[in-house]
Write an enzyme that holds these catalytic residues in place. Structure first.
Site, PDB file in Angstrom:
ATOM      1  N   ARG A   1       0.846  -1.197   0.000  1.00  0.00           N
ATOM      2  CA  ARG A   1       0.000   0.000   0.000  1.00  0.00           C
ATOM      3  C   ARG A   1       0.882   1.247   0.000  1.00  0.00           C
ATOM      4  O   ARG A   1       1.872   1.310   0.738  1.00  0.00           O
ATOM      5  CB  ARG A   1      -0.880   0.045   1.256  1.00  0.00           C
ATOM      6  CG  ARG A   1      -1.836  -1.092   1.389  1.00  0.00           C
ATOM      7  CD  ARG A   1      -2.953  -0.821   2.379  1.00  0.00           C
ATOM      8  NE  ARG A   1      -2.574  -0.189   3.625  1.00  0.00           N
ATOM      9  CZ  ARG A   1      -3.445   0.179   4.559  1.00  0.00           C
ATOM     10  NH1 ARG A   1      -4.742  -0.018   4.366  1.00  0.00           N
ATOM     11  NH2 ARG A   1      -3.046   0.731   5.674  1.00  0.00           N
TER      12      ARG A   1
ATOM     13  N   ASP B   1       0.887  -2.380  12.326  1.00  0.00           N
ATOM     14  CA  ASP B   1       1.333  -2.890  11.030  1.00  0.00           C
ATOM     15  C   ASP B   1       1.806  -4.327  11.202  1.00  0.00           C
ATOM     16  O   ASP B   1       2.828  -4.593  11.824  1.00  0.00           O
ATOM     17  CB  ASP B   1       2.472  -2.015  10.496  1.00  0.00           C
ATOM     18  CG  ASP B   1       2.851  -2.402   9.077  1.00  0.00           C
ATOM     19  OD1 ASP B   1       2.841  -1.521   8.203  1.00  0.00           O
ATOM     20  OD2 ASP B   1       3.165  -3.603   8.838  1.00  0.00           O
TER      21      ASP B   1
ATOM     22  N   THR C   1      -1.972   7.135  -0.059  1.00  0.00           N
ATOM     23  CA  THR C   1      -3.320   6.812  -0.566  1.00  0.00           C
ATOM     24  C   THR C   1      -3.883   5.496  -0.016  1.00  0.00           C
ATOM     25  O   THR C   1      -5.083   5.236  -0.150  1.00  0.00           O
ATOM     26  CB  THR C   1      -3.287   6.663  -2.100  1.00  0.00           C
ATOM     27  OG1 THR C   1      -2.382   5.582  -2.405  1.00  0.00           O
ATOM     28  CG2 THR C   1      -2.818   7.942  -2.771  1.00  0.00           C
TER      29      THR C   1
ATOM     30  N   ASP D   1       5.400  -5.246   9.964  1.00  0.00           N
ATOM     31  CA  ASP D   1       6.457  -4.675  10.824  1.00  0.00           C
ATOM     32  C   ASP D   1       6.578  -5.468  12.119  1.00  0.00           C
ATOM     33  O   ASP D   1       7.683  -5.735  12.594  1.00  0.00           O
ATOM     34  CB  ASP D   1       6.138  -3.214  11.158  1.00  0.00           C
ATOM     35  CG  ASP D   1       6.453  -2.286   9.997  1.00  0.00           C
ATOM     36  OD1 ASP D   1       7.114  -2.728   9.037  1.00  0.00           O
ATOM     37  OD2 ASP D   1       6.018  -1.115  10.052  1.00  0.00           O
TER      38      ASP D   1
HETATM   39  C1  PRP Z   1      -0.777  -4.652   4.662  1.00  0.00           C
HETATM   40  C2  PRP Z   1      -1.423  -6.015   4.887  1.00  0.00           C
HETATM   41  C3  PRP Z   1      -2.287  -6.169   3.670  1.00  0.00           C
HETATM   42  C4  PRP Z   1      -2.721  -4.759   3.389  1.00  0.00           C
HETATM   43  C5  PRP Z   1      -4.148  -4.614   3.853  1.00  0.00           C
HETATM   44  O1  PRP Z   1       0.256  -4.769   3.767  1.00  0.00           O
HETATM   45  O2  PRP Z   1      -0.509  -7.043   5.051  1.00  0.00           O
HETATM   46  O3  PRP Z   1      -1.611  -6.706   2.554  1.00  0.00           O
HETATM   47  O4  PRP Z   1      -1.865  -3.900   4.146  1.00  0.00           O
HETATM   48  O5  PRP Z   1      -4.632  -3.360   3.540  1.00  0.00           O
HETATM   49  P1  PRP Z   1      -5.819  -3.120   2.514  1.00  0.00           P
HETATM   50  O6  PRP Z   1      -6.890  -4.098   2.864  1.00  0.00           O
HETATM   51  O7  PRP Z   1      -6.209  -1.704   2.798  1.00  0.00           O
HETATM   52  O8  PRP Z   1      -5.295  -3.304   1.128  1.00  0.00           O
HETATM   53  P2  PRP Z   1       1.240  -3.549   3.420  1.00  0.00           P
HETATM   54  O9  PRP Z   1       0.787  -2.835   2.186  1.00  0.00           O
HETATM   55  O10 PRP Z   1       1.474  -2.718   4.629  1.00  0.00           O
HETATM   56  O11 PRP Z   1       2.576  -4.301   2.981  1.00  0.00           O
HETATM   57  P3  PRP Z   1       3.524  -5.291   3.827  1.00  0.00           P
HETATM   58  O12 PRP Z   1       2.776  -6.598   4.019  1.00  0.00           O
HETATM   59  O13 PRP Z   1       4.697  -5.439   2.915  1.00  0.00           O
HETATM   60  O14 PRP Z   1       3.870  -4.639   5.125  1.00  0.00           O
HETATM   61  N1  URA Z   2      -2.121  -3.222   7.218  1.00  0.00           N
HETATM   62  C1  URA Z   2      -1.682  -3.495   8.467  1.00  0.00           C
HETATM   63  O1  URA Z   2      -0.641  -4.130   8.661  1.00  0.00           O
HETATM   64  N2  URA Z   2      -2.417  -3.047   9.505  1.00  0.00           N
HETATM   65  C2  URA Z   2      -3.547  -2.356   9.350  1.00  0.00           C
HETATM   66  O2  URA Z   2      -4.181  -1.973  10.340  1.00  0.00           O
HETATM   67  C3  URA Z   2      -3.991  -2.088   8.035  1.00  0.00           C
HETATM   68  C4  URA Z   2      -3.256  -2.535   6.991  1.00  0.00           C
END
Ligand code: PRP
Ligand code: URA
Length: 209
Positions: free
Chosen positions: A105, A200, A109, A203
């Protein structure tokens, strides 16, 4: 608004594990273990509908009709947080094909863009899409569209925490997809993080604070 179509597992152990994931003091090494245990519970629920086939088995005493798994399985974790859920599936199911979709993400946005995609032919297989956080639902919706383009017909979305917005989005974009989760939370904050949520997930899983 139409009612949300989502299955929330209710086992007391699942509740305990979700609480540990929410706790900001839970360190990454414990986080990974808890995520693994909880995913095992989620995946058992997500695969209750798997078809079985009949097979004759010789016990030490006689031959009997047995049920065995009769449907191929595939699993697709959404990188990177979905990786924390993968081992639980491959440990449960010997014969499973694994694909990967990398989505991230944008910070401003919250719209996810794809940076990686490697999928096997998914035709004829039950497909589990793994992503712990279903927030806006944008990542899961995109990922499931890629899976369908690769032949997937029966997809189950497996998440740890879902927001009502994400469930609504998925119900709308992919009404055929069952959602199995361990918690349905209240709402999203202005940055599109789930409340009360757990922060997150990626993380916390990988220690990248
Ligand atoms: C997080 C999570 C999902 C997404 C969910 O990933 O693991 O993939 O956000 O959000 P959404 O439903 O609004 O799309 P992130 O983009 O933070 O990437 P990461 O897993 O690499 O930390
Ligand atoms: N992705 C995450 O890891 N946590 C949230 O709360 C939303 C998106």
């Amino acid at each position: 608004m139409s009612p949300l179509a989502v299955d929330v597992i209710s086992h007391p152990l699942a509740k305990q594990l979700v609480s540990e994931l929410r706790d900001k003091l839970t360190p990454p090494e414990h986080y990974r273990r808890v995520c693994h245990k909880l995913t095992t519970m989620l995946v058992l629920e997500a695969t209750t509908g798997l078809q079985t086939a009949s097979k004759k088995v010789d016990t030490p005493l006689e031959t009997t009709d047995c049920d065995v798994l009769g449907e191929g399985l595939a699993v697709v974790p959404i990188l990177r947080a979905g990786l924390g859920m993968l081992d639980a599936v491959t440990e449960l199911f010997d014969d499973v094909k694994v694909g990967y979709i990398g989505l991230e993400r944008a910070h401003d946005t919250a719209v996810a863009h794809r940076y990686y995609c490697k999928l096997p032919d998914l035709k004829g297989r039950r497909v589990l899409c793994l992503d712990p956080m279903l927030a806006t639902g944008g990542s899961a919706s995109q990922a499931i569209s890629f899976m369908k383009a690769n032949g997937a017909e029966r997809v189950v979305m497996v998440s740890v925490i879902a927001a009502p917005e994400g469930v609504s989005r998925l119900n709308l974009d992919h009404p055929d997809v069952r959602i199995v989760t361990a918690a349905l939370d209240r709402e999203l904050d202005p940055r599109k993080y789930i409340l009360p949520g757990l922060g997150d997930f990626g993380d916390r899983l990988f220690g990248t604070f």
